[in-house]
Motif scaffolding. Structure first.
Motif, PDB file in Angstrom:
ATOM      1  N   HIS A  76      -0.863  16.164  -8.229  1.00  0.00           N
ATOM      2  CA  HIS A  76       0.357  16.638  -8.876  1.00  0.00           C
ATOM      3  C   HIS A  76       0.803  17.956  -8.236  1.00  0.00           C
ATOM      4  CE1 HIS A  76      -0.435  14.043 -12.707  1.00  0.00           C
ATOM      5  NE2 HIS A  76      -0.448  13.358 -11.584  1.00  0.00           N
ATOM      6  N   SER A  77       1.393  17.797  -7.079  1.00  0.00           N
ATOM      7  CA  SER A  77       1.900  18.924  -6.297  1.00  0.00           C
ATOM      8  C   SER A  77       3.302  18.560  -5.824  1.00  0.00           C
ATOM      9  CB  SER A  77       0.984  19.169  -5.086  1.00  0.00           C
ATOM     10  OG  SER A  77       1.214  18.193  -4.077  1.00  0.00           O
ATOM     11  N   PRO A  78       4.008  19.473  -5.152  1.00  0.00           N
ATOM     12  CA  PRO A  78       5.365  19.140  -4.696  1.00  0.00           C
ATOM     13  C   PRO A  78       5.435  17.926  -3.777  1.00  0.00           C
ATOM     14  CG  PRO A  78       5.062  21.504  -4.690  1.00  0.00           C
ATOM     15  CD  PRO A  78       3.717  20.914  -4.993  1.00  0.00           C
ATOM     16  N   ARG A  79       4.330  17.587  -3.109  1.00  0.00           N
ATOM     17  CA  ARG A  79       4.352  16.411  -2.229  1.00  0.00           C
ATOM     18  C   ARG A  79       4.492  15.102  -2.999  1.00  0.00           C
ATOM     19  NH1 ARG A  79      -0.132  15.545   1.971  1.00  0.00           N
ATOM     20  NH2 ARG A  79      -1.525  16.339   0.340  1.00  0.00           N
ATOM     21  N   ILE A  80       4.404  15.163  -4.312  1.00  0.00           N
ATOM     22  CA  ILE A  80       4.538  13.938  -5.103  1.00  0.00           C
ATOM     23  C   ILE A  80       5.908  13.290  -4.882  1.00  0.00           C
ATOM     24  CG2 ILE A  80       5.485  14.899  -7.256  1.00  0.00           C
ATOM     25  CD1 ILE A  80       3.388  13.075  -8.715  1.00  0.00           C
ATOM     26  N   LEU A  81       6.899  14.079  -4.482  1.00  0.00           N
ATOM     27  CA  LEU A  81       8.218  13.492  -4.224  1.00  0.00           C
ATOM     28  C   LEU A  81       8.189  12.579  -3.001  1.00  0.00           C
ATOM     29  CD1 LEU A  81      10.741  16.349  -5.041  1.00  0.00           C
ATOM     30  CD2 LEU A  81       9.773  14.589  -6.534  1.00  0.00           C
ATOM     31  N   GLU A  82       7.314  12.870  -2.018  1.00  0.00           N
ATOM     32  CA  GLU A  82       7.138  11.955  -0.894  1.00  0.00           C
ATOM     33  C   GLU A  82       6.577  10.632  -1.403  1.00  0.00           C
ATOM     34  OE1 GLU A  82       5.026  13.625   2.488  1.00  0.00           O
ATOM     35  OE2 GLU A  82       5.607  15.650   1.871  1.00  0.00           O
ATOM     36  N   GLY A  83       5.611  10.730  -2.333  1.00  0.00           N
ATOM     37  CA  GLY A  83       5.036   9.525  -2.921  1.00  0.00           C
ATOM     38  C   GLY A  83       6.040   8.772  -3.771  1.00  0.00           C
ATOM     39  N   MET A  84       6.861   9.507  -4.523  1.00  0.00           N
ATOM     40  CA  MET A  84       7.883   8.877  -5.358  1.00  0.00           C
ATOM     41  C   MET A  84       8.874   8.104  -4.505  1.00  0.00           C
ATOM     42  SD  MET A  84      10.548  10.817  -7.907  1.00  0.00           S
ATOM     43  CE  MET A  84      11.656   9.939  -9.015  1.00  0.00           C
ATOM     44  N   ILE A  97       0.861  -1.191   0.000  1.00  0.00           N
ATOM     45  CA  ILE A  97       0.000   0.000   0.000  1.00  0.00           C
ATOM     46  C   ILE A  97       0.893   1.236   0.000  1.00  0.00           C
ATOM     47  CG2 ILE A  97      -1.646   1.360   1.328  1.00  0.00           C
ATOM     48  CD1 ILE A  97      -3.114  -0.969   0.510  1.00  0.00           C
ATOM     49  N   VAL A  98       0.546   2.218  -0.832  1.00  0.00           N
ATOM     50  CA  VAL A  98       1.228   3.516  -0.790  1.00  0.00           C
ATOM     51  C   VAL A  98       0.184   4.613  -0.656  1.00  0.00           C
ATOM     52  CG1 VAL A  98       3.278   2.804  -2.082  1.00  0.00           C
ATOM     53  CG2 VAL A  98       1.268   3.650  -3.323  1.00  0.00           C
ATOM     54  N   ASN A  99       0.613   5.764  -0.187  1.00  0.00           N
ATOM     55  CA  ASN A  99      -0.300   6.889   0.032  1.00  0.00           C
ATOM     56  C   ASN A  99      -0.623   7.561  -1.299  1.00  0.00           C
ATOM     57  OD1 ASN A  99      -1.541   9.364   0.726  1.00  0.00           O
ATOM     58  ND2 ASN A  99      -0.526   9.358   2.711  1.00  0.00           N
ATOM     59  N   SER A 100      -1.839   7.369  -1.776  1.00  0.00           N
ATOM     60  CA  SER A 100      -2.222   7.907  -3.089  1.00  0.00           C
ATOM     61  C   SER A 100      -2.368   9.424  -3.082  1.00  0.00           C
ATOM     62  CB  SER A 100      -3.522   7.258  -3.566  1.00  0.00           C
ATOM     63  OG  SER A 100      -4.575   7.510  -2.654  1.00  0.00           O
ATOM     64  N   ASP A 101      -2.615  10.036  -1.908  1.00  0.00           N
ATOM     65  CA  ASP A 101      -2.701  11.499  -1.869  1.00  0.00           C
ATOM     66  C   ASP A 101      -1.388  12.126  -2.340  1.00  0.00           C
ATOM     67  OD1 ASP A 101      -5.290  11.631  -1.079  1.00  0.00           O
ATOM     68  OD2 ASP A 101      -4.890  12.293   0.976  1.00  0.00           O
ATOM     69  N   HIS A 102      -0.284  11.469  -2.031  1.00  0.00           N
ATOM     70  CA  HIS A 102       1.015  11.988  -2.463  1.00  0.00           C
ATOM     71  C   HIS A 102       1.249  11.748  -3.949  1.00  0.00           C
ATOM     72  CE1 HIS A 102       2.604  11.494   1.944  1.00  0.00           C
ATOM     73  NE2 HIS A 102       1.812  12.539   1.796  1.00  0.00           N
ATOM     74  N   LEU A 103       0.804  10.609  -4.459  1.00  0.00           N
ATOM     75  CA  LEU A 103       1.096  10.237  -5.845  1.00  0.00           C
ATOM     76  C   LEU A 103       0.107  10.807  -6.851  1.00  0.00           C
ATOM     77  CD1 LEU A 103       2.147   6.505  -5.481  1.00  0.00           C
ATOM     78  CD2 LEU A 103       3.580   8.365  -6.326  1.00  0.00           C
ATOM     79  N   HIS A 104      -1.158  10.884  -6.492  1.00  0.00           N
ATOM     80  CA  HIS A 104      -2.184  11.257  -7.470  1.00  0.00           C
ATOM     81  C   HIS A 104      -2.422  12.759  -7.544  1.00  0.00           C
ATOM     82  CE1 HIS A 104      -4.044   6.933  -7.108  1.00  0.00           C
ATOM     83  NE2 HIS A 104      -2.776   6.935  -7.491  1.00  0.00           N
TER      84      HIS A 104
END
Length: 310
Positions: free
Chosen positions: A288-296, A279-286
């Protein structure tokens, strides 16, 4: 400081948009801000020139990721309206709502007297966004569909809000961090992944989606990258036939395992037989904001775990 030679990475599918390398060169040259100090202007992602007489002071955001971007570059105190699910940073929860991403309250929007509206090109209904323009409002259409375009969006919105220096600095840092994560993982042993957006029906993402590109950066292959629809529904049988080595489910809480419970009896799939379900946090991945790097980073770490024997 940032140097272009550190980040000469051209993202797949970027086409006529800036590559990461070209964007850093732009940031260093100051091209976005050198033209006319008396004018505030920037191209949006439809290539429309957005012009303001002075930096925006009253801004409405029509998507949660655009709200995050405004707060990230230091313009959060000028956000006078936003839409449902704009819940980050916590201060965004205090901003008045003007509807949802798909339905706007025009009366409230007009009452707030915005001098700039940020719209989501593929997520907000085109007819409603056009109506805002017909009412005489200035609309910037954003579609930050790649890491380079997220950084570019920071720069351009920074220009329109008068937060140039901060936005340019943060955009450079964003790109450097993205490349650092990529260099850590992308040359490792390739692993085949099924990325699950939803479990009933089974929805995934094709190769054009940013999450699929992040999988590549993590050294993984999206087993449904070849499908034509960006968010296709797939059958369990097709997943069995493509036999991913790992299954990764996006979940808004980043912790619920119910999204994976339905795989329990499907050990025809290597990922299930070997217990490689994550499971990964989709709020970070989906978003498209700077927090996407946390998801990456989380995505790459999960894939790295799946490479381990046993």
């Amino acid at each position: 400081s940032s140097h272009p030679h550190l980040l000469c990475l051209v993202e797949p599918g970027l086409k006529d948009h800036l590559s990461i390398c070209a964007l850093l060169s732009v940031l260093l040259s100051g091209w976005f801000i050198q033209a006319d100090a008396q004018r505030v202007q920037a191209l949006d992602d439809t290539h429309a020139q957005i012009r303001l007489s002075t930096p925006a002071q009253r801004i409405i955001s029509l998507a949660p990721n655009l709200t995050e971007i405004l707060f990230f570059i230091g313009a959060g105190d000028r956000v006078v309206g936003t839409v449902d699910h704009s819940d980050y940073p916590p201060a965004a929860l205090q901003v008045p709502r003007v509807g949802s991403h798909s339905r706007f309250d025009f009366e409230t929007i007009l009452r707030l007297q915005p001098d700039l509206i940020l719209a989501w090109e593929s997520g907000n209904p085109a007819a409603l966004v056009t109506r805002l323009e017909q009412l005489g409002l200035t609309v910037y259409r954003a579609e930050p569909a790649t890491l380079a375009l997220i950084a570019s969006t920071l720069v351009r919105i920074g220009k329109l809000t008068g937060n140039d220096k901060t936005a340019n600095r943060l955009a450079g840092q964003f790109l450097e961090e993205a490349e650092s994560i990529r260099k850590t993982f992308y040359r490792k042993k390739l692993i085949r992944v099924f990325y699950q957006v939803w479990h009933d029906p089974l929805i995934t993402l094709n190769g054009d989606h940013l999450v699929s590109r992040l999988l590549e950066d993590c050294g993984a292959h999206n087993v449904f990258a070849d499908l034509p629809d960006i968010a296709p529904t797939v059958s369990r049988e097709s997943i069995i036939s493509r036999n991913p080595a790992a299954i990764i489910a996006g979940d808004g809480t980043g912790g619920s395992h119910r999204a994976l419970d339905h795989w329990a009896n499907w050990d025809q799939v290597d990922a299930v037989a070997n217990g490689r379900l994550y499971i990964v946090n989709s709020d970070h991945l989906h978003r498209h904001s700077p927090r996407i790097l946390e998801g990456m980073r989380e995505l790459c770490q999960v894939i790295d775990r799946a490479r381990r024997p046993g």
